[in-house]
Design a protein around this motif. Structure first.
Motif, PDB file in Angstrom:
ATOM      1  N   VAL A   4       0.852  -1.180   0.000  1.00 52.81           N
ATOM      2  CA  VAL A   4       0.000   0.000   0.000  1.00 52.81           C
ATOM      3  C   VAL A   4       0.892   1.235   0.000  1.00 52.81           C
ATOM      4  O   VAL A   4       1.983   1.221   0.558  1.00 52.81           O
ATOM      5  CB  VAL A   4      -0.967   0.040   1.220  1.00 52.81           C
ATOM      6  CG1 VAL A   4      -2.014  -1.026   1.111  1.00 52.81           C
ATOM      7  CG2 VAL A   4      -0.224  -0.077   2.525  1.00 52.81           C
ATOM      8  N   SER A   5       0.419   2.272  -0.660  1.00 57.07           N
ATOM      9  CA  SER A   5       1.160   3.528  -0.732  1.00 57.07           C
ATOM     10  C   SER A   5       0.617   4.511   0.290  1.00 57.07           C
ATOM     11  O   SER A   5      -0.599   4.693   0.398  1.00 57.07           O
ATOM     12  CB  SER A   5       1.028   4.140  -2.127  1.00 57.07           C
ATOM     13  OG  SER A   5       1.588   3.285  -3.092  1.00 57.07           O
ATOM     14  N   PRO A  58       0.730  10.727  10.457  1.00 53.92           N
ATOM     15  CA  PRO A  58       0.578   9.315  10.820  1.00 53.92           C
ATOM     16  C   PRO A  58       0.333   8.447   9.594  1.00 53.92           C
ATOM     17  O   PRO A  58      -0.106   8.926   8.550  1.00 53.92           O
ATOM     18  CB  PRO A  58      -0.659   9.326  11.727  1.00 53.92           C
ATOM     19  CG  PRO A  58      -1.483  10.461  11.192  1.00 53.92           C
ATOM     20  CD  PRO A  58      -0.497  11.496  10.698  1.00 53.92           C
ATOM     21  N   SER A  59       0.597   7.164   9.748  1.00 54.60           N
ATOM     22  CA  SER A  59       0.307   6.202   8.690  1.00 54.60           C
ATOM     23  C   SER A  59      -1.165   5.806   8.759  1.00 54.60           C
ATOM     24  O   SER A  59      -1.662   5.477   9.834  1.00 54.60           O
ATOM     25  CB  SER A  59       1.168   4.950   8.852  1.00 54.60           C
ATOM     26  OG  SER A  59       0.784   3.990   7.893  1.00 54.60           O
ATOM     27  N   ARG A  64       4.835  -3.238   7.104  1.00 56.88           N
ATOM     28  CA  ARG A  64       6.284  -3.119   7.181  1.00 56.88           C
ATOM     29  C   ARG A  64       6.753  -2.175   6.082  1.00 56.88           C
ATOM     30  O   ARG A  64       6.346  -2.295   4.927  1.00 56.88           O
ATOM     31  CB  ARG A  64       6.931  -4.498   6.999  1.00 56.88           C
ATOM     32  CG  ARG A  64       8.450  -4.501   7.198  1.00 56.88           C
ATOM     33  CD  ARG A  64       9.041  -5.900   7.102  1.00 56.88           C
ATOM     34  NE  ARG A  64       8.774  -6.526   5.825  1.00 56.88           N
ATOM     35  CZ  ARG A  64       9.512  -6.332   4.716  1.00 56.88           C
ATOM     36  NH1 ARG A  64      10.544  -5.516   4.740  1.00 56.88           N
ATOM     37  NH2 ARG A  64       9.205  -6.952   3.596  1.00 56.88           N
ATOM     38  N   VAL A  65       7.614  -1.237   6.443  1.00 53.63           N
ATOM     39  CA  VAL A  65       8.132  -0.261   5.478  1.00 53.63           C
ATOM     40  C   VAL A  65       9.052  -0.981   4.501  1.00 53.63           C
ATOM     41  O   VAL A  65      10.048  -1.584   4.903  1.00 53.63           O
ATOM     42  CB  VAL A  65       8.900   0.873   6.203  1.00 53.63           C
ATOM     43  CG1 VAL A  65       9.473   1.859   5.191  1.00 53.63           C
ATOM     44  CG2 VAL A  65       8.004   1.585   7.210  1.00 53.63           C
ATOM     45  N   VAL A  66       8.701  -0.928   3.208  1.00 56.51           N
ATOM     46  CA  VAL A  66       9.541  -1.561   2.184  1.00 56.51           C
ATOM     47  C   VAL A  66      10.264  -0.531   1.314  1.00 56.51           C
ATOM     48  O   VAL A  66      11.263  -0.851   0.688  1.00 56.51           O
ATOM     49  CB  VAL A  66       8.752  -2.550   1.291  1.00 56.51           C
ATOM     50  CG1 VAL A  66       8.313  -3.758   2.097  1.00 56.51           C
ATOM     51  CG2 VAL A  66       7.576  -1.898   0.611  1.00 56.51           C
ATOM     52  N   THR A  84       6.047   3.242   1.012  1.00 56.94           N
ATOM     53  CA  THR A  84       5.323   2.041   0.591  1.00 56.94           C
ATOM     54  C   THR A  84       5.422   1.026   1.719  1.00 56.94           C
ATOM     55  O   THR A  84       6.519   0.780   2.241  1.00 56.94           O
ATOM     56  CB  THR A  84       5.915   1.447  -0.701  1.00 56.94           C
ATOM     57  OG1 THR A  84       5.822   2.428  -1.746  1.00 56.94           O
ATOM     58  CG2 THR A  84       5.157   0.198  -1.123  1.00 56.94           C
ATOM     59  N   LEU A  85       4.266   0.455   2.083  1.00 57.23           N
ATOM     60  CA  LEU A  85       4.200  -0.551   3.142  1.00 57.23           C
ATOM     61  C   LEU A  85       3.775  -1.885   2.557  1.00 57.23           C
ATOM     62  O   LEU A  85       2.987  -1.942   1.618  1.00 57.23           O
ATOM     63  CB  LEU A  85       3.165  -0.153   4.204  1.00 57.23           C
ATOM     64  CG  LEU A  85       3.366   1.152   4.958  1.00 57.23           C
ATOM     65  CD1 LEU A  85       2.158   1.401   5.869  1.00 57.23           C
ATOM     66  CD2 LEU A  85       4.642   1.123   5.762  1.00 57.23           C
ATOM     67  N   GLU A  86       4.292  -2.939   3.151  1.00 57.08           N
ATOM     68  CA  GLU A  86       3.830  -4.284   2.850  1.00 57.08           C
ATOM     69  C   GLU A  86       2.819  -4.620   3.944  1.00 57.08           C
ATOM     70  O   GLU A  86       3.174  -4.659   5.119  1.00 57.08           O
ATOM     71  CB  GLU A  86       5.001  -5.251   2.870  1.00 57.08           C
ATOM     72  CG  GLU A  86       4.643  -6.669   2.513  1.00 57.08           C
ATOM     73  CD  GLU A  86       5.871  -7.549   2.497  1.00 57.08           C
ATOM     74  OE1 GLU A  86       6.360  -7.842   1.399  1.00 57.08           O
ATOM     75  OE2 GLU A  86       6.348  -7.904   3.601  1.00 57.08           O
ATOM     76  N   SER A  87       1.586  -4.821   3.537  1.00 55.24           N
ATOM     77  CA  SER A  87       0.536  -5.092   4.523  1.00 55.24           C
ATOM     78  C   SER A  87       0.410  -6.594   4.733  1.00 55.24           C
ATOM     79  O   SER A  87       0.715  -7.385   3.855  1.00 55.24           O
ATOM     80  CB  SER A  87      -0.793  -4.497   4.083  1.00 55.24           C
ATOM     81  OG  SER A  87      -1.189  -5.053   2.854  1.00 55.24           O
TER      82      SER A  87
END
Length: 88
Positions: A4-5, A58-59, A64-66, A84-87
């Protein structure tokens, strides 16, 4: 797993009517995460400097931050890609 962005949120409407908080450039004062960090929803990921105030961003997601797409000192516009996060 999907990604997710996280994008720069819309600036508060009061900034356009008053303008004093956002006088000058809006830039990243401090990054609060690094690649590999795990963040929860509403954890702060960076601090903006608006000319008059410092504002934590805030996010809106957990993950996890990728990838980090900005650096400290960058000016950012609304909807700019931040992280970009890995959900899970």
């Amino acid at each position: 797993m999907s990604t997710v962005s996280v994008r720069m949120p819309k600036y508060p409407e009061c900034w356009s009517s008053c303008g004093s908080c956002a006088s000058g450039n809006v830039f990243i004062l401090e990054l609060l995460v690094k690649v590999g960090d795990v963040v929860e929803r509403d954890d702060n990921i960076l601090t903006l400097e608006t000319g008059k105030v410092a504002l934590d961003i805030p996010s809106p997601y957990a993950g996890r931050v990728v990838e980090i797409h900005v650096t400290e000192g960058d000016t950012v516009a609304e909807n700019a890609l931040l992280v970009t996060l890995e959900s899970a």
